[in-house]
Motif scaffolding. Structure first.
Motif, mmCIF file in Angstrom:
data_model
loop_
_atom_site.group_PDB
_atom_site.id
_atom_site.type_symbol
_atom_site.label_atom_id
_atom_site.label_comp_id
_atom_site.label_asym_id
_atom_site.label_seq_id
_atom_site.Cartn_x
_atom_site.Cartn_y
_atom_site.Cartn_z
ATOM 1 N N ARG A 22 0.839 -1.212 0.000
ATOM 2 C CA ARG A 22 0.000 0.000 0.000
ATOM 3 C C ARG A 22 0.868 1.254 0.000
ATOM 4 N NH1 ARG A 22 -2.075 2.301 4.526
ATOM 5 N NH2 ARG A 22 -1.677 0.383 5.712
ATOM 6 N N TYR A 72 -2.031 -0.834 -3.509
ATOM 7 C CA TYR A 72 -3.207 -1.198 -2.715
ATOM 8 C C TYR A 72 -4.222 -2.007 -3.517
ATOM 9 C CZ TYR A 72 -5.643 2.821 -4.880
ATOM 10 O OH TYR A 72 -6.208 3.716 -5.776
ATOM 11 N N GLN A 124 -5.134 5.180 -0.436
ATOM 12 C CA GLN A 124 -5.455 4.429 0.777
ATOM 13 C C GLN A 124 -4.309 4.494 1.786
ATOM 14 O OE1 GLN A 124 -7.010 0.489 0.039
ATOM 15 N NE2 GLN A 124 -8.353 1.186 -1.608
ATOM 16 N N ASP A 180 1.715 2.182 3.751
ATOM 17 C CA ASP A 180 2.081 1.216 4.783
ATOM 18 C C ASP A 180 3.600 1.245 4.954
ATOM 19 O OD1 ASP A 180 2.592 -0.923 6.431
ATOM 20 O OD2 ASP A 180 1.689 -2.438 5.126
#
Length: 281
Positions: free
Chosen positions: A133, A167, A258, A261
């Motif tokens: 992500r 993502y 999104q 990460d």
């Protein structure tokens, strides 16, 4: 009436052979490169010399200016940490730096601008993509000359041969942008295709482009076609030389939709080769 777009598949699942997922051989020579009927090889980089990318083929875009998409990475130049050739591959590495001033991301954006550019042909890359992500790798093209409309983007065109947002695993995107067909207006021309294993296998991403149409494929499976209907540069600025760009962005309006990460880093975009063919006259 809008430009005619033929989309062969938007959620097509593909089957693959060992041809695209096997191990690399770092000793590729010109004699090993397959011929393509009707085309001749005019330029290629097989990434067979370890170290920095070949300066006769590649330059760098540098800095961390958001690149028009609110991206988070800083691009560096001549930095083995972000772009190196090793064991027959070009490896673009995106990584996270934790500092007292906060988080930052480093990556590389390699360009053939002012070194090599082409008008029409087959442009292909064999690569394994980074994932997770927040990652946004791309294989794409921009013009050498910005002579249409406002002299900027999108009037002068963009060809995205491969884009991938981490993502959305295993979904590959092919797109073109022009004055009348671009994402800022929600009118971009493009399609997507599901391709299994893009983060751990090598696949071939290709553009075939002539004066009449643009076709984008993965492993020989065509999934997007954009036609020149003779409606002017607003729809078809693709009648001049374009150069190649290879990069991994982090975050941004699309790649970071999104979030990011931070546990995934470092991430590597591993490119076996880039080849350009043109039609035999």
């Amino acid at each position: 009436m809008t430009a005619l777009i033929k989309i062969y598949a938007t959620t097509l699942s593909l089957l693959f052979t060992g041809f695209v997922s096997g191990c690399n051989d770092d000793s590729t020579s010109a004699n090993d490169i397959p011929e393509i009927e009707g085309y001749e090889l005019v330029w290629n980089d097989e990434f067979n010399k370890d170290g920095l990318p070949d300066s006769e083929n590649w330059g760098y875009d540098v800095g961390g200016h958001g690149w028009g998409n609110n991206e988070l990475q800083e691009y560096t130049a001549k930095d083995l940490k972000t772009a190196r050739v090793e064991d027959g591959n070009l490896i673009i590495t995106a990584f996270l730096i934790n500092s007292t001033s906060g988080k930052s991301y480093r990556s590389a954006r390699l360009v053939t601008r002012d070194k090599h550019a082409w008008k029409y042909g087959r442009i292909e890359m064999r690569a394994q993509l980074p994932g997770g992500r927040g990652t946004w790798p791309a294989f794409w093209m921009l013009p050498e000359e910005w002579n249409y409309g406002n002299g900027s983007w999108p009037d002068n065109g963009e060809i995205d041969i491969m884009e991938y947002v981490g993502y959305e695993p295993n979904v590959i995107h092919g797109t073109v942008h022009t004055d009348e067909r671009n994402h800022t207006q929600g009118t971009q021309a493009g399609a997507s295709v599901q391709v299994g294993g893009v983060e751990n296998e090598f696949h071939v991403y290709a553009l075939e482009w002539d004066e009449d149409k643009i076709t984008i494929s993965v492993d020989g499976h065509e999934y997007f076609e954009y036609l020149n209907e003779g409606r002017g540069w607003e729809y078809w600025p693709f009648d001049k030389e374009f150069h190649i760009i290879l990069n991994t962005a982090i975050g941004g309006n699309w790649g970071g939709a999104q979030g990011v990460d931070d546990t995934i880093f470092p991430q590597q975009f591993v490119i076996d080769y880039v080849r350009v063919y043109q039609e035999v006259e």
